[in-house]
Design an enzyme around this catalytic site. Sequence first.
Site, PDB file in Angstrom:
ATOM      1  N   ASN A  36       1.509   6.666   1.464  1.00  0.00           N
ATOM      2  CA  ASN A  36       2.021   6.839   0.109  1.00  0.00           C
ATOM      3  C   ASN A  36       1.921   5.553  -0.701  1.00  0.00           C
ATOM      4  OD1 ASN A  36       3.707   8.353  -1.972  1.00  0.00           O
ATOM      5  ND2 ASN A  36       4.974   6.541  -1.600  1.00  0.00           N
TER       6      ASN A  36
ATOM      7  N   ASP B 154       2.704   2.563  -5.247  1.00  0.00           N
ATOM      8  CA  ASP B 154       2.154   3.838  -4.789  1.00  0.00           C
ATOM      9  C   ASP B 154       0.639   3.882  -4.975  1.00  0.00           C
ATOM     10  OD1 ASP B 154       4.731   4.537  -4.281  1.00  0.00           O
ATOM     11  OD2 ASP B 154       4.886   6.069  -5.841  1.00  0.00           O
TER      12      ASP B 154
ATOM     13  N   ASP C  52       4.190   9.242   7.020  1.00  0.00           N
ATOM     14  CA  ASP C  52       5.374   8.868   6.265  1.00  0.00           C
ATOM     15  C   ASP C  52       5.335   9.464   4.857  1.00  0.00           C
ATOM     16  OD1 ASP C  52       7.783   7.075   6.035  1.00  0.00           O
ATOM     17  OD2 ASP C  52       6.579   6.199   4.431  1.00  0.00           O
TER      18      ASP C  52
ATOM     19  N   HIS D  61       5.596  12.718  -1.166  1.00  0.00           N
ATOM     20  CA  HIS D  61       5.601  11.776  -2.290  1.00  0.00           C
ATOM     21  C   HIS D  61       4.218  11.265  -2.670  1.00  0.00           C
ATOM     22  CE1 HIS D  61       9.957  11.695  -2.371  1.00  0.00           C
ATOM     23  NE2 HIS D  61       9.969  11.511  -1.066  1.00  0.00           N
TER      24      HIS D  61
ATOM     25  N   GLU E 187       6.601  13.725   7.730  1.00  0.00           N
ATOM     26  CA  GLU E 187       7.986  13.582   7.291  1.00  0.00           C
ATOM     27  C   GLU E 187       8.123  14.184   5.888  1.00  0.00           C
ATOM     28  OE1 GLU E 187      11.115   9.971   6.261  1.00  0.00           O
ATOM     29  OE2 GLU E 187       9.073   9.987   5.464  1.00  0.00           O
TER      30      GLU E 187
END
Length: 507
Positions: free
Chosen positions: A135, A193, A223, A227, A258
């Site tokens: 991410n 990001d 992870d 997002h 996740e």
Amino acid sequence: MQNKKVTIILLTLLFVAFLLSGCASGIQLSEHTAANRNFYQIFVGSFYDSDGDGLGDLRGITHKLDYLNNPSGKDTLGVRGIWLSPINPSPTYHKYDVTDYYSIDPAFGTMEDFEELIAEANKRGIDIIIDLVLNHTSSQHPWFLAALDEIRNDKEPFYRDFYNFTETRSGSGYYPTVGGLFYEAHFWSEMPDLNMDNENLRAEIADIAKFWLDKGVAGFRLDAVMHIYRSEAQNLEFWSWFVDVCKEVKDDVFLVGEVWSNEMTIMPYFETGLSLFNFPFANHDGTINKAVSSGNGERLAQEIERYAAEIYRRSPSGINCVFLSNHDTGRSAGFLIEPEKKKLAAAIYLMIPGNPFIYYGEEIGMTGAGIDENKRTAMFWSNTDKTGITRNPHNTTNNRTPEFGVSEQFDDPDSLLSYYRQILALKSKHPDIFDGRVTWLNVENSGICAIQTGDVVVMHNLTDESIEVALPVSGVKMSGFLSPTGEVAKLSGDMIFIPPYATAVLG
């Protein structure tokens, strides 16, 4: 009290006999891939210090592989998968802000140390997955520094397009930078990001995945899956692409994501080909702890069946990755206070079909809550021998340790660690528990959680009283049982007697 001690000794002797007869070469499972194992999560810096500098490292994990799965079957937990927290170079202790995706953080060792760890783990039938953080990068990553240089010096953009720069602050999570621009950083200003719309970046991500798969990892823990974009549809497209990329390198790659949210948010991600952590069942407010607290086993069995069926509907190959706690949540020993309930909860989550994850130290009752550092303290190997015990992360306020360490709990047949070992040894006899389709069985007693997977029936008594019920399936025999109180589960005709907080496995 004397009778209870005698019973516990007898149960221990039976368990040792089981290990020697059925598992003479350690925990033996049918042939299966990394997508069919009990996993153990290791926060690397807190696990085992091999060189005396106070920090856990890769050689320390290699040194402790026999603890996780020893081919001799002696003094071993019996897991066959490891998830390593991030091992790439990073300026922080947690290392979720990567500065180089192709290297090992020097604090943890060298690439040669990692290659040795993979080789030694494979000798013991252990597969390793590593944390892959896609991410965002560190603000110190060369990509981000090059992007700032391009902006500052009005160069042709290349790395600038690896990140999300805007001319105006586009809501929360945007920070000012050079050239009057803002950059997106959802979690922290030092974690900019990445822009996965950029094809050059995607090519780099594909190379990173191939690099580590070629090194011998069985897959990745991914992870912050939800997002990557602010749009679910775009997230799903990205992860479908990533799954395909990895499968081109390794057909049986294990990818677990996740998505720290509710079931409605998690489930669509199974359609990408990922497996997902089961957050709704975890933590103090999750399905498992609620069931253990209320004693409602029937409702738990129904929820296990329903959740598994929804996964199967979305993805027949999707894997339910159940856990009680992890590096981001309060440790389970902090909300499962009574010893019997700790053991019952362990039996429940480890016996749910899928790939369960044991957070390091959970098997010995380590505690920790509050700030993240408190949940990531040093693995407690012994009360007396401090060899290999790391220092706690800086800023931790949690100095609590279990009453007894690993070495002491190995010697105690009534310890939590011994119970974990018994669970995994019993489970190793029944591959259906890993990947069988789940059916709730109605035994007409709300205190019993009864599920069937393949030809195996697992029954838990969630109450503090002994319960006798009719067998939910005819023709089954007692394969084994687990009893925190030392009382014996037994069959009599078409009835089964299950002591308080005990588990019976029939097949």
